[in-house]
Design a protein around this motif. Sequence first.
Motif, PDB file in Angstrom:
ATOM      1  N   SER A 174       0.835  -1.190   0.000  1.00 23.00           N
ATOM      2  CA  SER A 174       0.000   0.000   0.000  1.00 23.00           C
ATOM      3  C   SER A 174       0.884   1.259   0.000  1.00 23.00           C
ATOM      4  O   SER A 174       1.692   1.448  -0.901  1.00 23.00           O
ATOM      5  N   MET A 175       0.775   2.124   1.009  1.00 21.22           N
ATOM      6  CA  MET A 175       1.650   3.294   1.107  1.00 21.22           C
ATOM      7  C   MET A 175       3.115   2.877   1.041  1.00 21.22           C
ATOM      8  O   MET A 175       3.943   3.537   0.393  1.00 21.22           O
ATOM      9  N   GLY A 176       3.469   1.797   1.716  1.00 25.31           N
ATOM     10  CA  GLY A 176       4.841   1.296   1.699  1.00 25.31           C
ATOM     11  C   GLY A 176       5.263   0.805   0.325  1.00 25.31           C
ATOM     12  O   GLY A 176       6.435   0.854  -0.033  1.00 25.31           O
ATOM     13  N   GLY A 177       4.286   0.328  -0.474  1.00 28.60           N
ATOM     14  CA  GLY A 177       4.586  -0.106  -1.834  1.00 28.60           C
ATOM     15  C   GLY A 177       4.942   1.062  -2.729  1.00 28.60           C
ATOM     16  O   GLY A 177       5.916   1.011  -3.489  1.00 28.60           O
ATOM     17  N   MET A 178       4.163   2.141  -2.633  1.00 26.83           N
ATOM     18  CA  MET A 178       4.502   3.340  -3.414  1.00 26.83           C
ATOM     19  C   MET A 178       5.845   3.898  -2.957  1.00 26.83           C
ATOM     20  O   MET A 178       6.681   4.293  -3.784  1.00 26.83           O
ATOM     21  N   THR A 179       6.087   3.899  -1.640  1.00 23.52           N
ATOM     22  CA  THR A 179       7.375   4.382  -1.121  1.00 23.52           C
ATOM     23  C   THR A 179       8.523   3.559  -1.687  1.00 23.52           C
ATOM     24  O   THR A 179       9.527   4.112  -2.166  1.00 23.52           O
ATOM     25  N   ALA A 180       8.384   2.235  -1.657  1.00 24.55           N
ATOM     26  CA  ALA A 180       9.434   1.346  -2.170  1.00 24.55           C
ATOM     27  C   ALA A 180       9.675   1.595  -3.658  1.00 24.55           C
ATOM     28  O   ALA A 180      10.819   1.615  -4.123  1.00 24.55           O
ATOM     29  N   ALA A 181       8.581   1.803  -4.409  1.00 23.40           N
ATOM     30  CA  ALA A 181       8.711   2.045  -5.846  1.00 23.40           C
ATOM     31  C   ALA A 181       9.442   3.357  -6.115  1.00 23.40           C
ATOM     32  O   ALA A 181      10.279   3.451  -7.025  1.00 23.40           O
ATOM     33  N   VAL A 182       9.136   4.392  -5.315  1.00 22.13           N
ATOM     34  CA  VAL A 182       9.815   5.684  -5.487  1.00 22.13           C
ATOM     35  C   VAL A 182      11.307   5.536  -5.188  1.00 22.13           C
ATOM     36  O   VAL A 182      12.160   6.040  -5.933  1.00 22.13           O
ATOM     37  N   VAL A 183      11.648   4.818  -4.112  1.00 19.04           N
ATOM     38  CA  VAL A 183      13.062   4.591  -3.791  1.00 19.04           C
ATOM     39  C   VAL A 183      13.763   3.895  -4.960  1.00 19.04           C
ATOM     40  O   VAL A 183      14.845   4.309  -5.398  1.00 19.04           O
ATOM     41  N   ALA A 184      13.130   2.838  -5.475  1.00 18.07           N
ATOM     42  CA  ALA A 184      13.742   2.074  -6.573  1.00 18.07           C
ATOM     43  C   ALA A 184      13.887   2.934  -7.830  1.00 18.07           C
ATOM     44  O   ALA A 184      14.880   2.823  -8.559  1.00 18.07           O
ATOM     45  N   SER A 185      12.914   3.816  -8.075  1.00 19.49           N
ATOM     46  CA  SER A 185      12.950   4.633  -9.293  1.00 19.49           C
ATOM     47  C   SER A 185      14.100   5.636  -9.274  1.00 19.49           C
ATOM     48  O   SER A 185      14.549   6.094 -10.332  1.00 19.49           O
ATOM     49  N   ARG A 186      14.578   5.970  -8.073  1.00 22.33           N
ATOM     50  CA  ARG A 186      15.685   6.937  -7.976  1.00 22.33           C
ATOM     51  C   ARG A 186      17.042   6.300  -8.251  1.00 22.33           C
ATOM     52  O   ARG A 186      18.029   7.010  -8.490  1.00 22.33           O
ATOM     53  N   ARG A 187      17.115   4.994  -8.099  1.00 23.11           N
ATOM     54  CA  ARG A 187      18.337   4.224  -8.428  1.00 23.11           C
ATOM     55  C   ARG A 187      19.532   4.627  -7.576  1.00 23.11           C
ATOM     56  O   ARG A 187      20.682   4.533  -8.021  1.00 23.11           O
ATOM     57  N   THR A 188      19.281   5.085  -6.358  1.00 25.83           N
ATOM     58  CA  THR A 188      20.391   5.545  -5.506  1.00 25.83           C
ATOM     59  C   THR A 188      20.621   4.633  -4.300  1.00 25.83           C
ATOM     60  O   THR A 188      21.593   4.825  -3.571  1.00 25.83           O
TER      61      THR A 188
END
Length: 265
Positions: A99-113
Amino acid sequence: MTPWMSGVCEANGINLHYLRTGGARPPVMLLHGLIGSGACWTPVARGLEGEFDVIMPDARGHGGSSTPPHGYRYDDHARDVEGLIRGLGLSRPVLMGHSMGGMTAAVVASRRTAGLRGLVLVDPTFLSPERQREVHDSNVAGQHRQLLGMSKSDLVAQALARQPHRQPELIELLAEARLKTRLEAFDVLTPPNPDPRDVVGAIDVPTLLVIGDSSPVVTLEMATELRSLNPRVRITQVRDAGHGLPYDQPERLAEGVASFLRELA
């Protein structure tokens, strides 16, 4: 069973509480949803701890973590996770979020840092702009404010009546988590969310998108569209599960995730 470690890590200027199963195993960080806590992953973590070092943080405004006066958008949550990965010295962790944690995880992964090894998204809050406005306008914060006046036993009784298929232990953990969720946390519902297409398109690690067969959030149609944007995305659907998939089918979720994690180099 070895008791799990409970700790606090300073990250992004606040204190984040977490549970950790430990051991010299590949690290997997589990991110909960709104009104949850790291402890709400308990049944899933039990299914993973034999092979993985499972870290279960409480998001800001939840559980035992700090409640700053502002900073509850997905960008803030993502920076917290990046800070926690650095603070705990995790090497090539897998991020898994619901849920919220899934969107958070996706945003982290999208930054590639963050140097991730893989990503698991469990019915993340990939909502259309219209649905975001509906959720924001539905006064869930006001409903939560009323529930904060209830006792834990009353919350548990309500939940047992509403979801008798869920494990009583898990219902207790969810009730405790709700009572420890501060009102500031609901600011994450303020539109706009990051665009799921942009976020998923930028992910460069193997990704498992897990959805329930009766979830109103990420439908199979939406999941299929997202997979078309990124060949690294794999979809799995869990039977007899809605948006609360980690609570409806924790054992099935843990089995499917463990199988995916074993394939990661």
